[in-house]
Design an enzyme around this catalytic site. Structure first.
Site, PDB file in Angstrom:
ATOM      1  N   ASP A 119     -53.524 -71.259   5.781  1.00  0.00           N
ATOM      2  CA  ASP A 119     -54.865 -71.617   5.323  1.00  0.00           C
ATOM      3  C   ASP A 119     -55.038 -71.377   3.829  1.00  0.00           C
ATOM      4  OD1 ASP A 119     -55.837 -72.398   7.769  1.00  0.00           O
ATOM      5  OD2 ASP A 119     -56.554 -70.414   8.315  1.00  0.00           O
ATOM      6  N   ASP A 314     -62.205 -63.248  10.471  1.00  0.00           N
ATOM      7  CA  ASP A 314     -62.026 -64.599  11.021  1.00  0.00           C
ATOM      8  C   ASP A 314     -63.278 -65.134  11.708  1.00  0.00           C
ATOM      9  OD1 ASP A 314     -59.505 -64.984  10.083  1.00  0.00           O
ATOM     10  OD2 ASP A 314     -58.472 -64.635  11.975  1.00  0.00           O
ATOM     11  N   MET A 336     -62.753 -60.157   2.220  1.00  0.00           N
ATOM     12  CA  MET A 336     -61.295 -60.254   2.171  1.00  0.00           C
ATOM     13  C   MET A 336     -60.756 -61.455   1.408  1.00  0.00           C
ATOM     14  SD  MET A 336     -60.284 -58.853   5.941  1.00  0.00           S
ATOM     15  CE  MET A 336     -58.536 -58.961   5.610  1.00  0.00           C
TER      16      MET A 336
END
Length: 430
Positions: A119, A314, A336
């Site tokens: 990603d 996430d 993050m």
């Protein structure tokens, strides 16, 4: 391969039961770690997604056999493997290619890795992997690729400079094969790290402190064969909680892995979404308040991600979309990754009221009526968040680059359509 597009007709309520797939972030390190043993390994509940398929191709390329004996059952046999140059094109598809460093170093004494992909959500350091494996006896050279060499790995007192999930996993796998005791400190303790450690124990490893930030590994282990079931994906469960909330739908999430959902449930409760537990099922009722809970004294609340066991990074994209449908104001703080929040411009174009303060913080004021739009998925989690937005929006949305969503969520459009969603995949599945 033709790019994949989702065409979503929004505004439909959902209902029924859905079982989350196996945890992708468990499956990837476990598939890589299966190279540690010369004996057969049978894995159940493996998500059949692009990332796992790519890693299976990579482990075949070094000489292991890997066969799907059922839709979600994978049998791996690494009787003899070689530290061949890994295919750069396969490595660039997934960041998980870095997980081959530990097991190939343990089995072959060397490995050469092209730069891993994955990603585009901001800088993702490889330094922690290098530092950990160096402390276990590896020599690392970085050119246009990473070269790891270690004729013999030795146990050590390893302190990770950050609690990186994949670096913890690489160090853990290498430590199982190292000669002597390894103390792995400042280790990540996410459910998928625990899953990998439990798999290694099933193979014959001796590991203390699973689920904590200090693990003690007694090596070298004598490893045999095993059959292992990968646990449910807590991130998918969180995505489904958000989906139920934004569509005001009653959903039963079966075999949800309740023991790993505490921080996720607390995060959604801050948005006014309360779930009920029945055995190992999680029930999301339709009569949610969807009212953001102010902090004590009436202050604007904040939802932030932190290393496990806090709210996972996430799920920040999912939480942002969910908050657009809730009454009140909340600050979302993604600590993050500095590019993960950049997808919010798509939500603003759909009618969401969001102020992006900087790359890490956004203020969401809701509820907003979203309307259909054309979007492009930049990464797995933002793609799933866009899908949530499209399913609850008025009108039709088009999500381009839906390949990204399918890297992390197995046959998601089929499974959501079974609940009452209207998602058309282009091209259709063969």
């Amino acid at each position: 391969m033709a790019p994949i597009q989702y065409i979503v007709e929004g505004g439909h309520r959902l209902s029924g039961s859905i079982e989350p797939s196996g945890n992708k972030n468990s499956a990837l390190p476990i598939i890589a770690a299966a190279l540690l043993t010369e004996h057969p390994v049978t894995l159940h509940n493996v998500p059949r997604i692009r990332d796992t398929e790519t890693l299976v191709e990579l482990i075949r390329s070094v000489g292991a056999s890997a066969e799907w004996t059922d839709r979600n059952t994978l049998v791996i046999h690494a009787k003899s493997i070689r530290a061949a140059d890994l295919d750069p094109e396969l490595c660039v598809r997934i960041r998980a290619s870095i997980l081959l460093a530990g097991p190939l170093l343990a089995r072959c004494g060397e490995v050469m890795l092209p730069p891993p992909g994955g990603d585009v959500i901001g800088r993702r350091r490889l330094d922690t992997h290098v530092l950990a494996l160096e402390q276990l006896g590896a020599k690392v050279t970085a050119t246009d690729r990473l070269e790891f060499r270690a004729p013999k790995l030795a146990g050590a007192d390893v302190f990770l400079d950050e609690p990186s999930v994949t670096a913890t996993e690489n160090a853990l796998v290498a430590a199982v094969a190292a000669d002597g005791v390894t103390h792995l400190r400042n280790a990540a303790s996410e459910p998928h790290v625990q899953d990998l450690a439990n798999f290694l124990v099933a193979l014959g490893a001796r590991i203390e402190g699973i689920g904590t930030n200090t693990m003690i590994v007694h090596g070298p282990a004598t490893l045999g064969e095993t059959t292992y079931r990968i646990q449910p994906d807590h991130i998918e469960v969180g995505s489904l909680i958000g989906l139920a909330a934004v569509t005001r739908s009653p959903l039963r999430i079966t075999r949800a892995g309740i023991e790993h959902l505490r921080s996720i449930r607390m995060g959604f409760e801050r948005l006014g979404i309360v779930c009920r537990v029945e055995g190992d099922d999680l029930i999301v009722p339709s009569n949610q308040t969807l009212k953001i809970q102010d902090d004590f004294g009436g202050h604007v609340p904040k939802l932030e991600d932190q290393p496990w066991p806090a709210f996972p990074a996430d799920l920040m994209s999912i939480a942002i979309v969910t908050a657009t449908q809730c009454e009140g104001v909340i600050l979302m703080f993604e600590k993050m990754f500095e590019s993960r929040m950049f997808f919010v411009d798509k939500l603003i174009a759909m009618g969401a009221r969001i102020v992006l303060c900087d790359p890490h913080r956004a203020i969401i004021a809701g509820p907003s009526r979203l309307h259909g739009a054309t979007m492009t998925s930049p990464d797995i989690r933002a793609g799933m968040a866009m899908l949530l937005a499209a399913v609850c929006a008025e009108g039709t949305s088009t999500i381009n680059n839906a390949d990204q969503i399918e890297r992390g969520y197995e046959r998601i459009e089929e499974r959501l359509n079974a609940l009452g969603a209207k998602i058309k995949r282009v091209p259709a599945r063969s």
